[in-house]
Design a protein around this motif. Structure first.
Motif, PDB file in Angstrom:
ATOM      1  N   UNK A 159       0.730  -1.210  -0.040  1.00  0.00           N
ATOM      2  CA  UNK A 159      -0.015  -0.010  -0.077  1.00  0.00           C
ATOM      3  C   UNK A 159       1.060   1.333  -0.020  1.00  0.00           C
ATOM      4  N   UNK A 160       0.610   2.118  -1.039  1.00  0.00           N
ATOM      5  CA  UNK A 160       1.390   3.235  -1.180  1.00  0.00           C
ATOM      6  C   UNK A 160       0.558   4.561  -1.242  1.00  0.00           C
ATOM      7  N   UNK A 161       1.046   5.602  -0.958  1.00  0.00           N
ATOM      8  CA  UNK A 161       0.501   6.900  -1.026  1.00  0.00           C
ATOM      9  C   UNK A 161       1.163   7.883  -1.866  1.00  0.00           C
ATOM     10  N   UNK A 162       0.333   8.505  -2.649  1.00  0.00           N
ATOM     11  CA  UNK A 162       0.653   9.561  -3.810  1.00  0.00           C
ATOM     12  C   UNK A 162      -0.191  10.972  -3.574  1.00  0.00           C
ATOM     13  N   UNK A 163       0.663  12.143  -3.143  1.00  0.00           N
ATOM     14  CA  UNK A 163      -0.069  13.308  -3.096  1.00  0.00           C
ATOM     15  C   UNK A 163      -0.396  14.011  -4.348  1.00  0.00           C
ATOM     16  N   UNK A 164      -0.985  15.024  -4.327  1.00  0.00           N
ATOM     17  CA  UNK A 164      -1.451  15.856  -5.602  1.00  0.00           C
ATOM     18  C   UNK A 164      -0.749  17.026  -5.649  1.00  0.00           C
ATOM     19  N   UNK A 165      -0.403  17.647  -6.987  1.00  0.00           N
ATOM     20  CA  UNK A 165       0.120  18.887  -7.114  1.00  0.00           C
ATOM     21  C   UNK A 165      -0.839  19.628  -8.298  1.00  0.00           C
ATOM     22  N   UNK A 166      -0.589  20.966  -8.313  1.00  0.00           N
ATOM     23  CA  UNK A 166      -1.317  21.677  -9.216  1.00  0.00           C
ATOM     24  C   UNK A 166      -1.136  21.375 -10.616  1.00  0.00           C
ATOM     25  N   UNK A 167      -2.082  21.323 -11.328  1.00  0.00           N
ATOM     26  CA  UNK A 167      -1.776  20.961 -13.113  1.00  0.00           C
ATOM     27  C   UNK A 167      -2.284  22.496 -13.795  1.00  0.00           C
ATOM     28  N   UNK A 168      -2.695  22.043 -14.971  1.00  0.00           N
ATOM     29  CA  UNK A 168      -2.930  23.051 -15.834  1.00  0.00           C
ATOM     30  C   UNK A 168      -4.393  23.869 -15.410  1.00  0.00           C
ATOM     31  N   UNK A 169      -4.534  24.938 -15.726  1.00  0.00           N
ATOM     32  CA  UNK A 169      -5.727  25.626 -15.080  1.00  0.00           C
ATOM     33  C   UNK A 169      -6.045  25.452 -13.637  1.00  0.00           C
ATOM     34  N   UNK A 170      -5.089  25.086 -12.807  1.00  0.00           N
ATOM     35  CA  UNK A 170      -5.302  25.148 -11.334  1.00  0.00           C
ATOM     36  C   UNK A 170      -5.841  23.722 -10.888  1.00  0.00           C
ATOM     37  N   UNK A 171      -6.182  22.882 -11.653  1.00  0.00           N
ATOM     38  CA  UNK A 171      -6.648  21.630 -11.395  1.00  0.00           C
ATOM     39  C   UNK A 171      -5.661  20.645 -10.774  1.00  0.00           C
ATOM     40  N   UNK A 172      -5.838  19.798  -9.680  1.00  0.00           N
ATOM     41  CA  UNK A 172      -4.813  18.867  -9.050  1.00  0.00           C
ATOM     42  C   UNK A 172      -4.753  17.756  -9.900  1.00  0.00           C
ATOM     43  N   UNK A 173      -3.621  17.221  -9.918  1.00  0.00           N
ATOM     44  CA  UNK A 173      -3.347  16.041 -10.431  1.00  0.00           C
ATOM     45  C   UNK A 173      -2.338  15.078  -9.632  1.00  0.00           C
ATOM     46  N   UNK A 174      -2.265  13.880  -9.800  1.00  0.00           N
ATOM     47  CA  UNK A 174      -1.285  12.997  -8.899  1.00  0.00           C
ATOM     48  C   UNK A 174       0.138  13.187  -9.371  1.00  0.00           C
ATOM     49  N   UNK A 175       0.989  13.360  -8.191  1.00  0.00           N
ATOM     50  CA  UNK A 175       2.315  14.019  -8.239  1.00  0.00           C
ATOM     51  C   UNK A 175       3.258  12.997  -9.075  1.00  0.00           C
ATOM     52  N   UNK A 176       3.153  11.962  -9.203  1.00  0.00           N
ATOM     53  CA  UNK A 176       3.789  11.062  -9.951  1.00  0.00           C
ATOM     54  C   UNK A 176       3.572  10.964 -11.534  1.00  0.00           C
ATOM     55  N   UNK A 177       2.703  11.428 -11.880  1.00  0.00           N
ATOM     56  CA  UNK A 177       2.406  11.808 -13.394  1.00  0.00           C
ATOM     57  C   UNK A 177       2.077  10.441 -14.258  1.00  0.00           C
TER      58      UNK A 177
END
Length: 321
Positions: free
Chosen positions: A259-277
């Motif tokens: 079990x692993x966790x992945x945080x979110x980062x800002x994407x285009x237009x201010x939307x959030x996306x998973x940090x690892x892409x």
């Protein structure tokens, strides 16, 4: 596949001189050999005074790559393996278990994706507590951001044993905490080194005595990987892939739930996306997207990916702080 530095202890051919030679050619991990022209590499090695030792190191790396090849399995073998060897571990959250048709499947890598404070760490701690308590199995918790909390574990057990005596609760807490092994890991190289050690110890069956390791948690794996993904080089992505492949290998060969966790980062237009892409997206067997109302205890979980359940399923459940 591991970085070369992680193999130094096990293989004498992969010493600092060999690592320095490989680094000069842009090779930092075993996986880098797969995209490098072997003839060119040997030609460079022959220009050095220590060419014999360097070519021995190259031969060793090729043997490691060969050992990583998985045998072809027909459908019946895969079905037998799924039915006989892989079990399901409850997370302690009924909503998550329902979403996953019972819980965390052994042999699979499950990822929790979500923004800060959405409940990722809470679910990891609850799952660790539940597996160490209900299944009397060992849990490994690789802590990247000081998230492991014995006090939270104690709170989970107190709630589940509210009708038990203080002495019974204390005995249960001691038993559960003895079954959870927490390690602080703060960079990708330390992670790969720890995972290599874990693999060796699991193979020798000397890690926890009679208690079999059933659950491996990394909270959060994205904290270790995102710092190495910047720039135009491929080394960061290579190390990320190496970590993912090793985790899946451990899960499959030793019947672990990972079990692993992945945080979110800002994407285009201010939307959030998973940090690892996008490169990481294909690594986990299971992906769950978490969200939570600010200031509330209601958490939403959406299934983004699962090998045997249709994506798009959704549950809402309560997380108690």
């Amino acid at each position: 596949m591991p970085p070369l530095k992680a193999l130094e202890r096990e293989f004498s051919e992969i010493d600092s001189n060999f690592q320095q030679f490989c680094s000069s050619q842009g090779i930092l991990s075993v996986e880098d050999f797969l995209v490098h022209d072997l003839n060119v590499l040997v030609a460079f090695a022959e220009q050095h005074d220590t060419s014999k030792k360097l070519k021995q190191g190259i031969t060793r790396i090729l043997s490691i790559i060969d050992n990583h090849h998985q045998p072809w399995l027909n459908g019946m073998k895969l079905l037998e393996d799924a039915l006989q060897n892989k079990h399901v571990l409850s997370t302690g959250y009924e909503g998550i278990d329902h979403l996953l048709q019972g819980g965390l499947h052994q042999g699979q890598l499950t990822e929790l994706v979500g923004p800060s404070s959405c409940g990722k760490t809470q679910i990891c701690l609850q799952a660790a507590s539940n597996v160490a308590d209900k299944y009397t199995g060992a849990v490994m918790f690789l802590d990247t951001c000081n998230s492991f909390s014995p006090r939270r574990i104690a709170c989970f057990l107190t709630r589940s044993m509210s009708s038990s005596s203080k002495e019974d609760r204390q005995r249960s807490l001691e038993r559960v905490l003895r079954n959870i092994f927490s390690y602080s890991v703060f960079d990708i190289f330390a992670l790969l080194d720890v995972l290599q050690q874990v693999e060796c110890k699991l193979k020798s069956q000397a890690f926890t005595g009679d208690n079999q390791v059933q659950l491996l948690i990394i909270d959060s794996i994205s904290s270790l990987i995102t710092p190495i993904l910047g720039g135009n080089g491929a080394n960061g992505h290579s190390l990320m892939t190496s970590a993912g492949l090793l985790l899946k290998k451990l899960a499959h060969e030793h019947n672990l739930s990972v079990l692993v966790t992945n945080h979110m980062v800002g994407g285009e237009g201010g939307s959030l996306k998973p940090a690892l892409g996008e490169s990481w997206k294909s690594v986990p067997h299971v992906r769950i997207l978490l969200s939570r109302d600010r200031g509330g205890n209601l958490c939403d979980a959406s299934l983004l990916k699962h090998p045997s359940v249709a994506s798009g399923r959704f549950v809402r459940f309560m997380i108690e702080d």
